[in-house]
Design a protein around this motif. Structure first.
Motif, PDB file in Angstrom:
ATOM      1  N   SER B 285       1.073  -1.181  -0.327  1.00  0.00           N
ATOM      2  CA  SER B 285      -0.014   0.104  -0.026  1.00  0.00           C
ATOM      3  C   SER B 285       1.010   1.220  -0.436  1.00  0.00           C
ATOM      4  N   ARG B 286       2.076   1.316   0.472  1.00  0.00           N
ATOM      5  CA  ARG B 286       3.186   2.578   0.462  1.00  0.00           C
ATOM      6  C   ARG B 286       3.931   2.275  -1.099  1.00  0.00           C
ATOM      7  N   GLY B 289      -0.182   1.877  -4.125  1.00  0.00           N
ATOM      8  CA  GLY B 289      -0.891   2.384  -3.119  1.00  0.00           C
ATOM      9  C   GLY B 289      -2.219   2.015  -3.762  1.00  0.00           C
ATOM     10  N   SER B 290      -2.373   0.616  -3.648  1.00  0.00           N
ATOM     11  CA  SER B 290      -3.948  -0.433  -4.304  1.00  0.00           C
ATOM     12  C   SER B 290      -3.849  -0.804  -3.503  1.00  0.00           C
TER      13      SER B 290
ATOM     14  N   LYS C  55     -13.289   2.062  -2.571  1.00  0.00           N
ATOM     15  CA  LYS C  55     -12.697   2.024  -3.933  1.00  0.00           C
ATOM     16  C   LYS C  55     -13.581   1.331  -5.126  1.00  0.00           C
ATOM     17  N   ASP C  81      -6.328   5.907  -3.663  1.00  0.00           N
ATOM     18  CA  ASP C  81      -6.301   4.322  -2.719  1.00  0.00           C
ATOM     19  C   ASP C  81      -7.345   5.151  -1.472  1.00  0.00           C
ATOM     20  N   GLN C  97      -0.214   6.144   6.846  1.00  0.00           N
ATOM     21  CA  GLN C  97       0.748   6.088   6.095  1.00  0.00           C
ATOM     22  C   GLN C  97       1.519   6.837   5.609  1.00  0.00           C
ATOM     23  N   ASP C 101       4.851   9.028   5.130  1.00  0.00           N
ATOM     24  CA  ASP C 101       5.404   9.313   3.724  1.00  0.00           C
ATOM     25  C   ASP C 101       5.306  10.841   3.428  1.00  0.00           C
TER      26      ASP C 101
END
Lengths: 346, 318, 345
Positions: B285-286, B289-290, C55, C81, C97, C101
């Motif tokens: 996910s980082r 991103g999905s 999503k 996302d 997250q 980042d």
């Protein structure tokens, strides 16, 4: 399966012949389920007589059909001592593939090609699962658990955030109105039930599946191919899931990635409530079918009971209680079941 | 047929394979995502792990005996709702927390009683209570969500103490306890005996039913605890707490080398499995991103890892 | 003991790998620390994270379409996302997250405001701008809300659309088909629909909860039609239950007698509007919503707007007003047979 107790096949668990009388077929578990079904319908019927209308029951049967179709396959898988919890995600994937192939907005392929391809893909994925289980020796619950998450993700990715609409007119018409007045899904379910029942009772293959589930060791010694039997059971389940997708999904307004969510749990619940032993080797089709009817009729029954806004939120609890009741009552009343239930590990 | 780890000298093969996989994933992640391996961010993101980790302890013991508990997620939901209900009526966080743990304990005890007294297969029992507990939680709370328990309470789960997140500290203590119990006490060894051959275990004087009962009760209690942490972390108690947790927890435990047929498995292995899943998820996910890719990767990882372990251990043995 | 040695070696390998990696890429770590310090974005691309409630459903995909358009216009790096199952706790974890980042702006469509509030506050504390769109969060967790419609206006809009289609004097039963019993948004809308229905002559017979399951939604629709002979209308208030209810009405042959209304993107409901089962579809321009959200995010990142600003220039949408901390998109729209074909989203 290494357990010694499972070696003793008791006679009741053998598939019963067609010629056997009805009351011999309906034994403990089936009788209990039948009692639950009739009690529920009588109670609901007294409250609101419209529950007994032909239309309502026709609709309930239509809803039963996909579950019944897939349950026939999963039952055979469980009979061989394995389990399949990936059917819901597989259904979603197949629906997405079928939708993208057939939809007028997408590839617009003819049904005569699209449907066989869908059936083939379902069977192929089933066989793939089976090969991981039988040749790769990965426990089936792990393979299908992995597929459950992976296939769902794949479906969402494939749909790309859009819904699939506009399936060919012919397909949706047949799914909704049926063939000569009988919905196509009921016809398909009847066919599959007939086929499975013949398979279990009249073809050696069916008995071999039971033999394998009762004791893999003795089945091997008797010269049965474990790999081939399991490939068959999983492949059959994949095929049936594809069939259920084809007859049921066009009935829905559109194809979205959430199709078939929790379907795998419903199917496994039906198989288990229907009295198929989770450790393999035991189980009758009629029990599974009754369980499918019972589990499907709870939702409409609650609607007709008019339980009100607050009551609606108890729906899932009531479903859970029915499952618990079906499972527990059986073992409370029957000593035999209690005795054989000792063996836990499959 | 069931791989019950017959050759003891190869018993750690699975854990080794998983450890190697973990190293690969970490190396890969450190290369792809800058700052992925920083201790600080790892500790911060570790809070996404602790509820799973606590549930996985109980699940490991249960799967070692050849059982399974599908109801842990639903138990969390019911405990959360009881927590919210008690808090809103009494206003006391202490009372609510105790009620939450007690609910978990009771749910577990019901499972345990059904499994050990009625001798039903655990999969069947917990499949039924999976639906029932969630349903009771929904009905009882009427779908309402309880919220605003105060910052002090949510800091218990979100904050850290001397750099160590509190739930993490609880987990480490418990994991040590469980590991010692499993490998050093006779009762721990009994679990393996039950998983290997229940009849033999019974005939050798192990009270299988009592052990089973307490196992499921423990699992319920742990679900109550996990629910408490979860509620604190998101400051919300609702009936959908813990939805889908059961499968994730089973995935972690199985990935960690516990045999689904019973008789084999360790706490360190489970911890490795948990870490592998956690880090893989973070990586996917980082970097990509999905969310849909995440489930594909985890699903394939589970199958491939178990397949690889099967192949490796078979080759070694022959 | 052999097995234990093996295990220890493996653990050692991990222990060695962790610091080994951090040293591996000095250039990259420098890059990150650069991103973490919040120098006003000038030389590098602004990174905006757009978090939908769910999503993979058509509603949010159409928002994303607008967002992408704005991102291309403004030269922004857009991350899109969200949880595919709509779990608000996963939303919170994604925010955590992104905080690590070090993105510049996080745009959240909270599925349950209280659940994500903690993560959003942490993100703000780390110097990241946080705005909400589609649904509002708790006050202190965000700086602006891109407001397309409040729960109040949605609930009342649905009831008004139904009353308009049926004629205000109509008496009879209506049913709401929601999502799950725990769905926060749907429950909020139901709360505002109830008083609006109480003022009319319609009676709310029941609320069904089929979950996000199309078969159950269809089944529930069929059941309520047979159960309530005096049924006049069905509200389908999730993306699954609206088409499900419409389909149920058509399959029961009650098209035109039982009216269905709800929230949906026009594309999904076109076929039902043309058959007359659905006369009104309530929504707003979702493409514009995504477009505006990104413009607000950009303006916030470049300090163009702050507390007290009253207007914002939003590309092709022109000037939009800011009321308090709400950026107003405009009113809800009702799509009918006459205008639905003009929209493609």
């Amino acid at each position: 399966m290494s357990n010694s107790q499972t070696l003793t096949v008791d006679h009741d668990s053998r598939p019963v012949c067609f010629s056997t009388r009805f009351f011999r077929l309906i034994r403990q578990r089936e009788a209990g389920l039948l009692l639950l079904i009739s009690l529920t319908s009588v109670v609901v019927g007294i409250h609101d007589v419209r529950f007994f209308s032909v239309d309502v029951w026709r609709d309930i049967l239509v809803r039963c059909a996909p579950t019944a179709i897939v349950a026939c396959g999963v039952m055979l898988v469980v009979v061989t001592g394995e389990i399949d919890i990936s059917v819901g995600s597989l259904m979603a994937l197949l629906a997405a593939v079928m939708g993208r192939m057939l939809s007028e907005q997408e590839f617009d392929i003819s049904c005569w090609i699209g449907i066989p391809v869908t059936l083939g893909l379902g069977t192929l994925i089933g066989v793939f699962t089976g090969s991981l289980v039988s040749m790769g020796r990965v426990p089936s619950i792990i393979v299908t658990l992995g597929l459950l998450t992976a296939l769902r993700g794949l479906t969402t990715l494939m749909m790309g955030g859009k819904n699939i609409d506009r399936l060919p007119e012919g397909l949706t018409q047949v799914a909704k109105q049926g063939f000569l007045g009988v919905p196509i899904s009921i016809l398909a379910a009847a066919g599959v039930i007939g086929l499975t029942s013949v398979l279990i009772h009249h073809i050696p293959l069916g008995r071999r599946l039971y033999a394998l589930g009762s004791s893999a060791e003795s089945a091997r010694m008797a010269g049965l191919s474990e790999v081939r039997l399991k490939l068959f059971a999983f492949g059959y389940t994949g095929f049936l899931t594809a069939l259920a997708t084809i007859v049921d999904v066009p009935r829905l307004p559109k194809i979205e990635s959430g199709i078939g969510s929790e379907f795998e749990l419903l199917v496994v619940t039906c198989v288990v409530v229907g009295g198929v032993a989770i450790s393999g080797g035991q189980g009758r089709l009629i029990g599974v079918l009754l369980a499918v009817v019972l589990m499907t009729m709870i939702r409409p029954a609650l609607t007709f009971m008019d339980i009100g806004e607050a009551g609606e939120k108890w729906t899932r609890a009531i479903q859970g209680m029915f499952i618990l009741l079906a499972v527990v009552s059986d073992s409370l009343f029957s000593w035999r079941q209690r005795h054989s239930g000792k063996v836990h590990a499959a | 047929m069931p791989d019950t780890g017959g050759g003891r000298s190869y018993a750690w093969w699975h854990e080794t394979v998983i450890a190697v996989l973990l190293v690969i994933v970490l190396q890969f992640a450190g290369w792809l995502v800058p700052g992925f391996l920083k201790l600080q961010s790892q500790l911060l993101l570790s809070r996404q792990l602790w509820e799973f980790a606590i549930l996985a302890l109980g699940m490991t013991l249960i799967i070692i005996t050849g059982g399974i508990d599908l109801s842990v997620g639903s138990t969390m939901g019911l405990s959360a709702v009881v927590f919210g209900g008690v808090h809103s009526s009494s206003g006391s966080l202490m009372a609510a927390s105790l009620a939450c743990l007690a609910t978990g304990l009771c749910c577990g005890a019901v499972n345990g009683a059904l499994v050990s007294r009625l001798r039903l297969h655990p999969l069947i029992v917990t499949l039924a209570t999976f639906a029932a507990y969630r349903g009771i939680a929904e009905g009882w709370s009427q779908g309402h969500s309880y919220s605003r328990f105060g910052d002090a309470f949510s800091d218990l789960a979100r904050g850290s103490w001397l750099g160590v997140p509190l739930p993490g500290a609880i987990f480490v203590l418990m994991a040590t306890g469980f590991a010692v119990f499993l490998s050093k006490t006779p009762y721990g060894r009994f679990l393996y005996a039950i998983g290997h051959n229940e009849r033999a275990a019974k005939f050798s004087g192990i009270s299988v039913n009592r052990i089973r009962f307490w196992l499921y009760t423990t699992s319920g209690l742990l679900a109550g605890l996990a629910s408490l942490i979860y509620v604190a972390r998101f400051d919300t108690a609702q009936a959908d707490v813990g939805k889908g947790f059961e499968l994730d927890v089973i995935t972690a435990v199985v990935l960690g080398g516990t045999s689904i047929y019973g008789g084999r498995g360790t706490i360190p292995g489970t911890m490795l499995g948990l870490l592998l899943i956690h880090e893989t998820r973070l990586l996917v996910s980082r970097y990509w991103g999905s969310d849909e890719l995440r489930s594909i990767v985890i699903g394939c990882l589970l199958i491939v890892a178990v397949l690889a372990c099967q192949l490796v251990s078979r080759k070694r043995r022959s | 003991m052999n097995r234990f040695v093996c295990f220890c070696l493996a653990s050692l390998a991990i222990a060695l790998a962790v610091p080994g990696c951090t040293n591996n890429s000095p250039s990259r770590t420098a890059e990150t620390s650069g991103e973490n310090s919040k120098a006003p974005a000038g030389s590098r691309k602004i990174r905006v994270a757009l978090l939908p409630k769910i999503k993979g459903i058509s509603y949010f995909s159409s928002c994303y379409k607008g967002a992408e358009e704005a991102a291309n216009e403004l030269g922004i790096e857009l991350i899109y996302d969200g949880p595919t199952d709509g779990d608000p706790r996963k939303q919170a974890e994604m925010i955590e997250q992104w905080t690590i980042d070090g993105v510049d702006v996080i745009c959240v469509a909270p599925n349950a405001p209280d659940v994500v509030a903690g993560a959003m506050k942490e993100a703000r504390a780390a110097g990241i701008a946080v705005i909400t769109w589609d649904a509002d969060g708790t006050n202190e967790s965000r700086s602006f809300f891109v407001n397309q419609a409040s729960a109040q206006s949605i609930g009342e809009g649905l009831v008004n659309a139904m009353l308009k289609d049926l004629g205000p004097a109509t008496e009879g039963d209506v049913v709401i088909i929601s999502a799950d019993a725990t769905s926060a948004n749907q429950n909020a809308w139901i709360e505002t629909m109830k008083p609006a229905l109480a003022r009319s002559k319609l009676k709310l017979a029941t609320i069904k909860y089929p979950g996000e399951n199309a078969s159950n939604a269809l089944a529930d629709g069929r059941d309520v039609i047979s159960k309530y002979p005096d049924l006049k209308g069905i509200f389908g208030i999730s993306t699954v239950s609206f088409p499900g209810a419409a389909e149920a009405v058509e399959q029961s042959g009650k098209s035109g007698q039982v009216l269905v209304t709800g929230l949906s993107t026009p594309n999904d409901m076109k076929k039902f509007v043309h058959t007359g089962t659905v006369r009104s579809v309530v929504l707003w321009n979702t493409v514009d919503l995504g477009y505006l959200t990104i413009h607000v995010a950009k303006a916030l990142a470049t300090r163009e707007i702050k507390d007290g600003t009253t207007t914002i220039k939003a590309g092709r949408l022109g000037e939009k007003s800011i009321v308090g901390d709400n950026v107003m998109l405009g009113d809800i729209m009702v799509f009918t047979k006459d205008n639905i074909d003009q929209f493609d989203f």
